[in-house]
Design a protein around this motif. Structure first.
Motif, PDB file in Angstrom:
ATOM      1  N   GLU A   1       0.816  -1.213   0.000  1.00  0.00           N
ATOM      2  CA  GLU A   1       0.000   0.000   0.000  1.00  0.00           C
ATOM      3  C   GLU A   1       0.851   1.265   0.000  1.00  0.00           C
ATOM      4  N   ALA A   2       2.099   1.164   0.446  1.00  0.00           N
ATOM      5  CA  ALA A   2       2.977   2.328   0.522  1.00  0.00           C
ATOM      6  C   ALA A   2       4.275   2.000  -0.204  1.00  0.00           C
ATOM      7  N   SER A   3       5.036   3.041  -0.540  1.00  0.00           N
ATOM      8  CA  SER A   3       6.318   2.832  -1.205  1.00  0.00           C
ATOM      9  C   SER A   3       7.403   3.596  -0.452  1.00  0.00           C
ATOM     10  N   VAL A   4       8.660   3.236  -0.704  1.00  0.00           N
ATOM     11  CA  VAL A   4       9.785   3.877  -0.033  1.00  0.00           C
ATOM     12  C   VAL A   4       9.751   5.378  -0.324  1.00  0.00           C
ATOM     13  N   GLY A   5       9.916   6.169   0.720  1.00  0.00           N
ATOM     14  CA  GLY A   5       9.892   7.626   0.596  1.00  0.00           C
ATOM     15  C   GLY A   5       8.527   8.247   0.852  1.00  0.00           C
ATOM     16  N   GLN A   6       7.496   7.425   0.922  1.00  0.00           N
ATOM     17  CA  GLN A   6       6.131   7.928   1.134  1.00  0.00           C
ATOM     18  C   GLN A   6       5.906   8.237   2.614  1.00  0.00           C
TER      19      GLN A   6
ATOM     20  N   VAL B   1       0.188  -0.033   5.392  1.00  0.00           N
ATOM     21  CA  VAL B   1       1.465  -0.040   4.686  1.00  0.00           C
ATOM     22  C   VAL B   1       1.517  -1.246   3.749  1.00  0.00           C
ATOM     23  N   ILE B   2       1.072  -2.397   4.241  1.00  0.00           N
ATOM     24  CA  ILE B   2       1.091  -3.651   3.485  1.00  0.00           C
ATOM     25  C   ILE B   2      -0.195  -4.409   3.803  1.00  0.00           C
ATOM     26  N   ILE B   3      -0.713  -5.139   2.828  1.00  0.00           N
ATOM     27  CA  ILE B   3      -1.884  -5.992   3.033  1.00  0.00           C
ATOM     28  C   ILE B   3      -1.404  -7.449   2.997  1.00  0.00           C
ATOM     29  N   ILE B   4      -1.757  -8.206   4.041  1.00  0.00           N
ATOM     30  CA  ILE B   4      -1.418  -9.634   4.129  1.00  0.00           C
ATOM     31  C   ILE B   4      -2.700 -10.422   3.882  1.00  0.00           C
ATOM     32  N   GLU B   5      -2.602 -11.520   3.147  1.00  0.00           N
ATOM     33  CA  GLU B   5      -3.748 -12.406   2.965  1.00  0.00           C
ATOM     34  C   GLU B   5      -3.543 -13.626   3.847  1.00  0.00           C
TER      35      GLU B   5
ATOM     36  N   GLU C   1      -8.113 -10.352   3.724  1.00  0.00           N
ATOM     37  CA  GLU C   1      -7.074  -9.348   3.545  1.00  0.00           C
ATOM     38  C   GLU C   1      -6.929  -8.585   4.852  1.00  0.00           C
ATOM     39  N   ILE C   2      -5.725  -8.631   5.413  1.00  0.00           N
ATOM     40  CA  ILE C   2      -5.464  -8.011   6.714  1.00  0.00           C
ATOM     41  C   ILE C   2      -4.475  -6.862   6.528  1.00  0.00           C
ATOM     42  N   PRO C   3      -4.896  -5.615   6.794  1.00  0.00           N
ATOM     43  CA  PRO C   3      -3.949  -4.509   6.660  1.00  0.00           C
ATOM     44  C   PRO C   3      -2.941  -4.498   7.808  1.00  0.00           C
ATOM     45  N   VAL C   4      -1.676  -4.264   7.475  1.00  0.00           N
ATOM     46  CA  VAL C   4      -0.631  -4.066   8.475  1.00  0.00           C
ATOM     47  C   VAL C   4      -0.372  -2.573   8.452  1.00  0.00           C
ATOM     48  N   VAL C   5      -0.596  -1.919   9.583  1.00  0.00           N
ATOM     49  CA  VAL C   5      -0.598  -0.467   9.627  1.00  0.00           C
ATOM     50  C   VAL C   5       0.669   0.099  10.248  1.00  0.00           C
ATOM     51  N   ALA C   6       0.923   1.368   9.947  1.00  0.00           N
ATOM     52  CA  ALA C   6       2.066   2.070  10.513  1.00  0.00           C
ATOM     53  C   ALA C   6       1.850   2.250  12.015  1.00  0.00           C
TER      54      ALA C   6
ATOM     55  N   ILE D   1      10.906  -1.306   2.316  1.00  0.00           N
ATOM     56  CA  ILE D   1       9.895  -2.357   2.183  1.00  0.00           C
ATOM     57  C   ILE D   1      10.707  -3.642   2.062  1.00  0.00           C
ATOM     58  N   ASP D   2      10.584  -4.537   3.036  1.00  0.00           N
ATOM     59  CA  ASP D   2      11.458  -5.700   3.129  1.00  0.00           C
ATOM     60  C   ASP D   2      10.827  -6.998   2.624  1.00  0.00           C
ATOM     61  N   VAL D   3       9.679  -6.891   1.948  1.00  0.00           N
ATOM     62  CA  VAL D   3       9.005  -8.062   1.381  1.00  0.00           C
ATOM     63  C   VAL D   3       8.496  -7.703  -0.016  1.00  0.00           C
ATOM     64  N   ALA D   4       8.107  -8.714  -0.766  1.00  0.00           N
ATOM     65  CA  ALA D   4       7.524  -8.507  -2.091  1.00  0.00           C
ATOM     66  C   ALA D   4       6.166  -9.201  -2.130  1.00  0.00           C
ATOM     67  N   VAL D   5       5.297  -8.768  -3.045  1.00  0.00           N
ATOM     68  CA  VAL D   5       3.990  -9.395  -3.220  1.00  0.00           C
ATOM     69  C   VAL D   5       4.206 -10.880  -3.516  1.00  0.00           C
ATOM     70  N   GLY D   6       3.466 -11.725  -2.810  1.00  0.00           N
ATOM     71  CA  GLY D   6       3.572 -13.164  -2.988  1.00  0.00           C
ATOM     72  C   GLY D   6       4.448 -13.841  -1.941  1.00  0.00           C
ATOM     73  N   ASP D   7       5.250 -13.072  -1.197  1.00  0.00           N
ATOM     74  CA  ASP D   7       6.096 -13.664  -0.148  1.00  0.00           C
ATOM     75  C   ASP D   7       5.241 -14.226   0.975  1.00  0.00           C
ATOM     76  N   SER D   8       5.622 -15.384   1.494  1.00  0.00           N
ATOM     77  CA  SER D   8       4.992 -15.930   2.693  1.00  0.00           C
ATOM     78  C   SER D   8       5.718 -15.358   3.902  1.00  0.00           C
ATOM     79  N   VAL D   9       4.955 -14.919   4.908  1.00  0.00           N
ATOM     80  CA  VAL D   9       5.554 -14.329   6.103  1.00  0.00           C
ATOM     81  C   VAL D   9       4.961 -14.976   7.341  1.00  0.00           C
ATOM     82  N   GLU D  10       5.765 -15.031   8.388  1.00  0.00           N
ATOM     83  CA  GLU D  10       5.325 -15.534   9.680  1.00  0.00           C
ATOM     84  C   GLU D  10       4.865 -14.350  10.537  1.00  0.00           C
ATOM     85  N   ALA D  11       4.091 -14.620  11.568  1.00  0.00           N
ATOM     86  CA  ALA D  11       3.680 -13.585  12.509  1.00  0.00           C
ATOM     87  C   ALA D  11       4.950 -12.997  13.133  1.00  0.00           C
ATOM     88  N   GLY D  12       5.021 -11.686  13.229  1.00  0.00           N
ATOM     89  CA  GLY D  12       6.178 -11.014  13.816  1.00  0.00           C
ATOM     90  C   GLY D  12       7.282 -10.714  12.825  1.00  0.00           C
TER      91      GLY D  12
END
Length: 125
Positions: free
Chosen positions: A71-76, A84-88, A93-98, A107-118
């Motif tokens: 949802e956001a980009s570097v410098g924004q 900032v990012i939406i996780i499925e 769809e779960i928004p991760v907020v600032a 931004i340390d992830v890319a669309v499609g990356d699997s992530v763990e809680a935390g």
């Protein structure tokens, strides 16, 4: 440590035994190896965040899932509570907020990356 729970789903009663330990997840559908989930936007040290991230404010996943949208980009500039990012996770769809006002430093992830809680998703300055 084992805990016994009785759960009722659609009128059916289930007795469930849950083993607690360092690797148990707090989210209902989290994998057994997921770290304990933190409330969304609560800054805390991520287990693998040592080498990642350019900013001092961490944006971390509140639940395990797949990165759905950036949802956001570097410098924004973002305000506290902005997505900032939406996780499925589990077809939701779960928004991760600032966690605070700031500017997106990384931004340390890319669309499609699997992530763990935390997991560290982004940083702000």
């Amino acid at each position: 440590m084992m805990k016994n729970y009785t759960i009722t789903v659609n009128g059916s009663v289930y007795d469930v035994v849950v083993e607690e330990g360092a690797g148990s997840g707090a989210a209902p559908a989290a994998p057994a190896a997921a770290p304990k989930a933190a409330p969304k936007a609560a800054p805390k040290a991520a287990p693998k965040a040592a080498a990642a991230g350019a900013g001092s404010i961490k944006v971390e996943a509140g639940a395990a899932g797949k990165v759905f949208k950036l949802e956001a980009s570097v410098g924004q500039a973002v305000k506290k509570g902005d997505a900032v990012i939406i996780i499925e996770a589990m077809k939701m769809e779960i928004p991760v907020v600032a966690p605070a006002d700031g500017t997106v430093a990384s931004i340390d992830v890319a669309v499609g990356d699997s992530v763990e809680a935390g997991a560290l998703l982004a940083t702000l300055n």
